[in-house]
Write an enzyme that holds these catalytic residues in place. Structure first.
Site, PDB file in Angstrom:
ATOM      1  N   SER A 135       0.864  -1.184   0.000  1.00  0.00           N
ATOM      2  CA  SER A 135       0.000   0.000   0.000  1.00  0.00           C
ATOM      3  C   SER A 135       0.890   1.219   0.000  1.00  0.00           C
ATOM      4  O   SER A 135       2.032   1.177   0.474  1.00  0.00           O
ATOM      5  CB  SER A 135      -0.877   0.026   1.252  1.00  0.00           C
ATOM      6  OG  SER A 135      -1.502   1.294   1.392  1.00  0.00           O
ATOM      7  N   TYR A 148      -2.574  -1.141  10.093  1.00  0.00           N
ATOM      8  CA  TYR A 148      -2.578  -1.332   8.639  1.00  0.00           C
ATOM      9  C   TYR A 148      -1.270  -0.875   8.000  1.00  0.00           C
ATOM     10  O   TYR A 148      -0.613  -1.630   7.296  1.00  0.00           O
ATOM     11  CB  TYR A 148      -3.760  -0.577   8.022  1.00  0.00           C
ATOM     12  CG  TYR A 148      -3.833  -0.710   6.518  1.00  0.00           C
ATOM     13  CD1 TYR A 148      -4.232  -1.904   5.929  1.00  0.00           C
ATOM     14  CD2 TYR A 148      -3.487   0.355   5.690  1.00  0.00           C
ATOM     15  CE1 TYR A 148      -4.290  -2.034   4.548  1.00  0.00           C
ATOM     16  CE2 TYR A 148      -3.542   0.232   4.312  1.00  0.00           C
ATOM     17  CZ  TYR A 148      -3.949  -0.965   3.740  1.00  0.00           C
ATOM     18  OH  TYR A 148      -3.995  -1.095   2.374  1.00  0.00           O
TER      19      TYR A 148
HETATM   20  P1  NAP Z   1     -11.706  -5.902  -0.799  1.00  0.00           P
HETATM   21  O1  NAP Z   1     -12.599  -5.342  -1.857  1.00  0.00           O
HETATM   22  O2  NAP Z   1     -12.181  -5.934   0.605  1.00  0.00           O
HETATM   23  O3  NAP Z   1     -11.247  -7.353  -1.248  1.00  0.00           O
HETATM   24  C1  NAP Z   1     -10.413  -8.128  -0.434  1.00  0.00           C
HETATM   25  C2  NAP Z   1     -10.893  -9.560  -0.467  1.00  0.00           C
HETATM   26  O4  NAP Z   1      -9.977 -10.327   0.339  1.00  0.00           O
HETATM   27  C3  NAP Z   1     -12.287  -9.705   0.128  1.00  0.00           C
HETATM   28  O5  NAP Z   1     -13.053 -10.643  -0.604  1.00  0.00           O
HETATM   29  C4  NAP Z   1     -11.967 -10.228   1.526  1.00  0.00           C
HETATM   30  O6  NAP Z   1     -13.007 -10.993   2.110  1.00  0.00           O
HETATM   31  C5  NAP Z   1     -10.761 -11.091   1.250  1.00  0.00           C
HETATM   32  N1  NAP Z   1     -10.045 -11.366   2.466  1.00  0.00           N
HETATM   33  C6  NAP Z   1      -9.716 -10.494   3.461  1.00  0.00           C
HETATM   34  N2  NAP Z   1      -9.120 -11.146   4.454  1.00  0.00           N
HETATM   35  C7  NAP Z   1      -9.107 -12.461   4.112  1.00  0.00           C
HETATM   36  C8  NAP Z   1      -8.642 -13.622   4.738  1.00  0.00           C
HETATM   37  N3  NAP Z   1      -8.106 -13.588   5.960  1.00  0.00           N
HETATM   38  N4  NAP Z   1      -8.749 -14.801   4.090  1.00  0.00           N
HETATM   39  C9  NAP Z   1      -9.311 -14.872   2.866  1.00  0.00           C
HETATM   40  N5  NAP Z   1      -9.798 -13.806   2.217  1.00  0.00           N
HETATM   41  C10 NAP Z   1      -9.685 -12.605   2.838  1.00  0.00           C
HETATM   42  O7  NAP Z   1     -10.321  -5.098  -0.732  1.00  0.00           O
HETATM   43  P2  NAP Z   1      -9.441  -4.427  -1.889  1.00  0.00           P
HETATM   44  O8  NAP Z   1      -9.625  -2.965  -1.783  1.00  0.00           O
HETATM   45  O9  NAP Z   1      -9.625  -5.115  -3.185  1.00  0.00           O
HETATM   46  O10 NAP Z   1      -7.993  -4.739  -1.305  1.00  0.00           O
HETATM   47  C11 NAP Z   1      -7.173  -5.787  -1.784  1.00  0.00           C
HETATM   48  C12 NAP Z   1      -5.754  -5.575  -1.301  1.00  0.00           C
HETATM   49  O11 NAP Z   1      -5.276  -4.309  -1.756  1.00  0.00           O
HETATM   50  C13 NAP Z   1      -5.621  -5.576   0.223  1.00  0.00           C
HETATM   51  O12 NAP Z   1      -4.406  -6.208   0.596  1.00  0.00           O
HETATM   52  C14 NAP Z   1      -5.567  -4.087   0.548  1.00  0.00           C
HETATM   53  O13 NAP Z   1      -4.879  -3.805   1.755  1.00  0.00           O
HETATM   54  C15 NAP Z   1      -4.789  -3.580  -0.650  1.00  0.00           C
HETATM   55  N6  NAP Z   1      -4.968  -2.148  -0.890  1.00  0.00           N
HETATM   56  C16 NAP Z   1      -6.189  -1.623  -1.219  1.00  0.00           C
HETATM   57  C17 NAP Z   1      -6.300  -0.246  -1.428  1.00  0.00           C
HETATM   58  C18 NAP Z   1      -7.621   0.394  -1.790  1.00  0.00           C
HETATM   59  O14 NAP Z   1      -7.686   1.642  -1.820  1.00  0.00           O
HETATM   60  N7  NAP Z   1      -8.666  -0.362  -2.093  1.00  0.00           N
HETATM   61  C19 NAP Z   1      -5.173   0.579  -1.333  1.00  0.00           C
HETATM   62  C20 NAP Z   1      -3.952   0.002  -0.995  1.00  0.00           C
HETATM   63  C21 NAP Z   1      -3.844  -1.357  -0.792  1.00  0.00           C
HETATM   64  P3  NAP Z   1     -13.963 -10.257   3.177  1.00  0.00           P
HETATM   65  O15 NAP Z   1     -14.845  -9.350   2.377  1.00  0.00           O
HETATM   66  O16 NAP Z   1     -14.673 -11.413   3.814  1.00  0.00           O
HETATM   67  O17 NAP Z   1     -13.065  -9.500   4.125  1.00  0.00           O
END
Ligand code: NAP
Length: 253
Positions: A135, A148
């Site tokens: 991130s 985080y």
């Molecule tokens: P998201 O829409 O919440 O998707 C993440 C997916 O991972 C969800 O389906 C979630 O399930 C699943 N997940 C979380 N914890 C888990 C676990 N312990 N075991 C199995 N599955 C799990 O999030 P996203 O925004 O796409 O984020 C994806 C990655 O990018 C993350 O690592 C996040 O930190 C990183 N990121 C995102 C952003 C942003 O602005 N969106 C910015 C920087 C970095 P649940 O819904 O059940 O939790």
């Protein structure tokens, strides 16, 4: 679209039931990879294309590497994308140890264990590549995200560390550091919080929120042979946000 970019390659993508991971799984599949998508969200996984194989599991489950080994059925593993993660959090003085530990369990320890499993599978086929989702908060100090941002900084450091360990075995390890990306994790906050839009959109050089596809394209590049001489790198995908502030003419100095 290059439909043969990942032909003959098997890729595991975690957190593929939603947001960024979903976009990565779909993109790699459309470019020829056999994708094994992991998430704890069964309904999210069910929305992926029919060519994508799925595993419903929590990435912190110690039995997951064995499940994945069985799912591979002897196929060589070429790519692991460690995307599953949790966001949010609070200031350091408002964050309890249990909460802090949870960020490390999901965002760091699970990534560490799955990477070790992947490396053992990749060794058997002469190499492979890992892409970790860090991130922009790993790189800048970010108030209100003690667990985080610290866990993502560990992902960033572990990326460089594993790159040095596994490079001699032709296993590349890189990371992507997204800025604010509109996904189910963030959509509500972007809509509700004007200050967030101000900081991440109006003050960013490219003046927009990122889309899951923006991150997926960067991950696919790092996972592809086009990045054959790149390891230990963290690629920012943030619309230029981290390089500085770009006030509009007329903004208060
Ligand atoms: P998201 O829409 O919440 O998707 C993440 C997916 O991972 C969800 O389906 C979630 O399930 C699943 N997940 C979380 N914890 C888990 C676990 N312990 N075991 C199995 N599955 C799990 O999030 P996203 O925004 O796409 O984020 C994806 C990655 O990018 C993350 O690592 C996040 O930190 C990183 N990121 C995102 C952003 C942003 O602005 N969106 C910015 C920087 C970095 P649940 O819904 O059940 O939790």
């Amino acid at each position: 679209m290059n439909t043969s970019r990942f032909a003959g390659k098997t890729a595991i993508v975690t957190g593929a039931g939603s947001g960024i991971g979903f976009a990565i799984a779909e993109l790699m599949s459309s470019q020829g990879a056999q994708v094994l998508a992991v998430d704890r969200d069964t309904a999210g996984l069910a929305r992926l294309g029919a060519d994508i194989d799925t595993v419903t599991a929590d990435v912190t489950d110690p039995a997951l590497p064995d499940t994945l080994r069985q799912k591979l059925e002897g196929r060589p593993l070429s790519i692991l994308v460690n995307n599953a993660g949790i966001g949010g959090g609070g200031r350091a003085d408002e964050t309890g140890e249990e909460n802090f530990r949870r960020y490390f369990e999901i965002n760091v320890l699970a990534l560490f264990s799955l990477s070790k499993f992947a490396v053992s599978a990749m060794r058997q086929s002469g190499g492979g590549t890992i892409v970790n989702i860090a991130s922009i908060y790993a790189i800048v100090g970010a108030t209100g995200s003690a667990g985080y941002s610290t866990s993502k900084a560990a992902v960033d450091g572990l990326t460089r560390q594993m790159a040095t360990d596994f490079g001699p075995e032709n296993i590349r390890v890189n990371a992507v550091a997204p800025g604010l990306i509109e996904t189910p994790l963030t959509a509500e906050r972007i809509r509700r919080e004007a200050w967030r839009r101000h900081i991440f959109v109006e003050q960013a050089p490219l003046r927009r929120v990122g889309l899951p596809g923006d991150v997926a394209q960067a991950v696919a590049f790092l996972a592809s042979d086009e990045a054959a001489f790149i390891t230990g790198a963290t690629l920012r995908v943030d619309g230029g946000w981290a390089v500085g502030r770009y006030p509009r003419q007329g903004d208060a100095a």
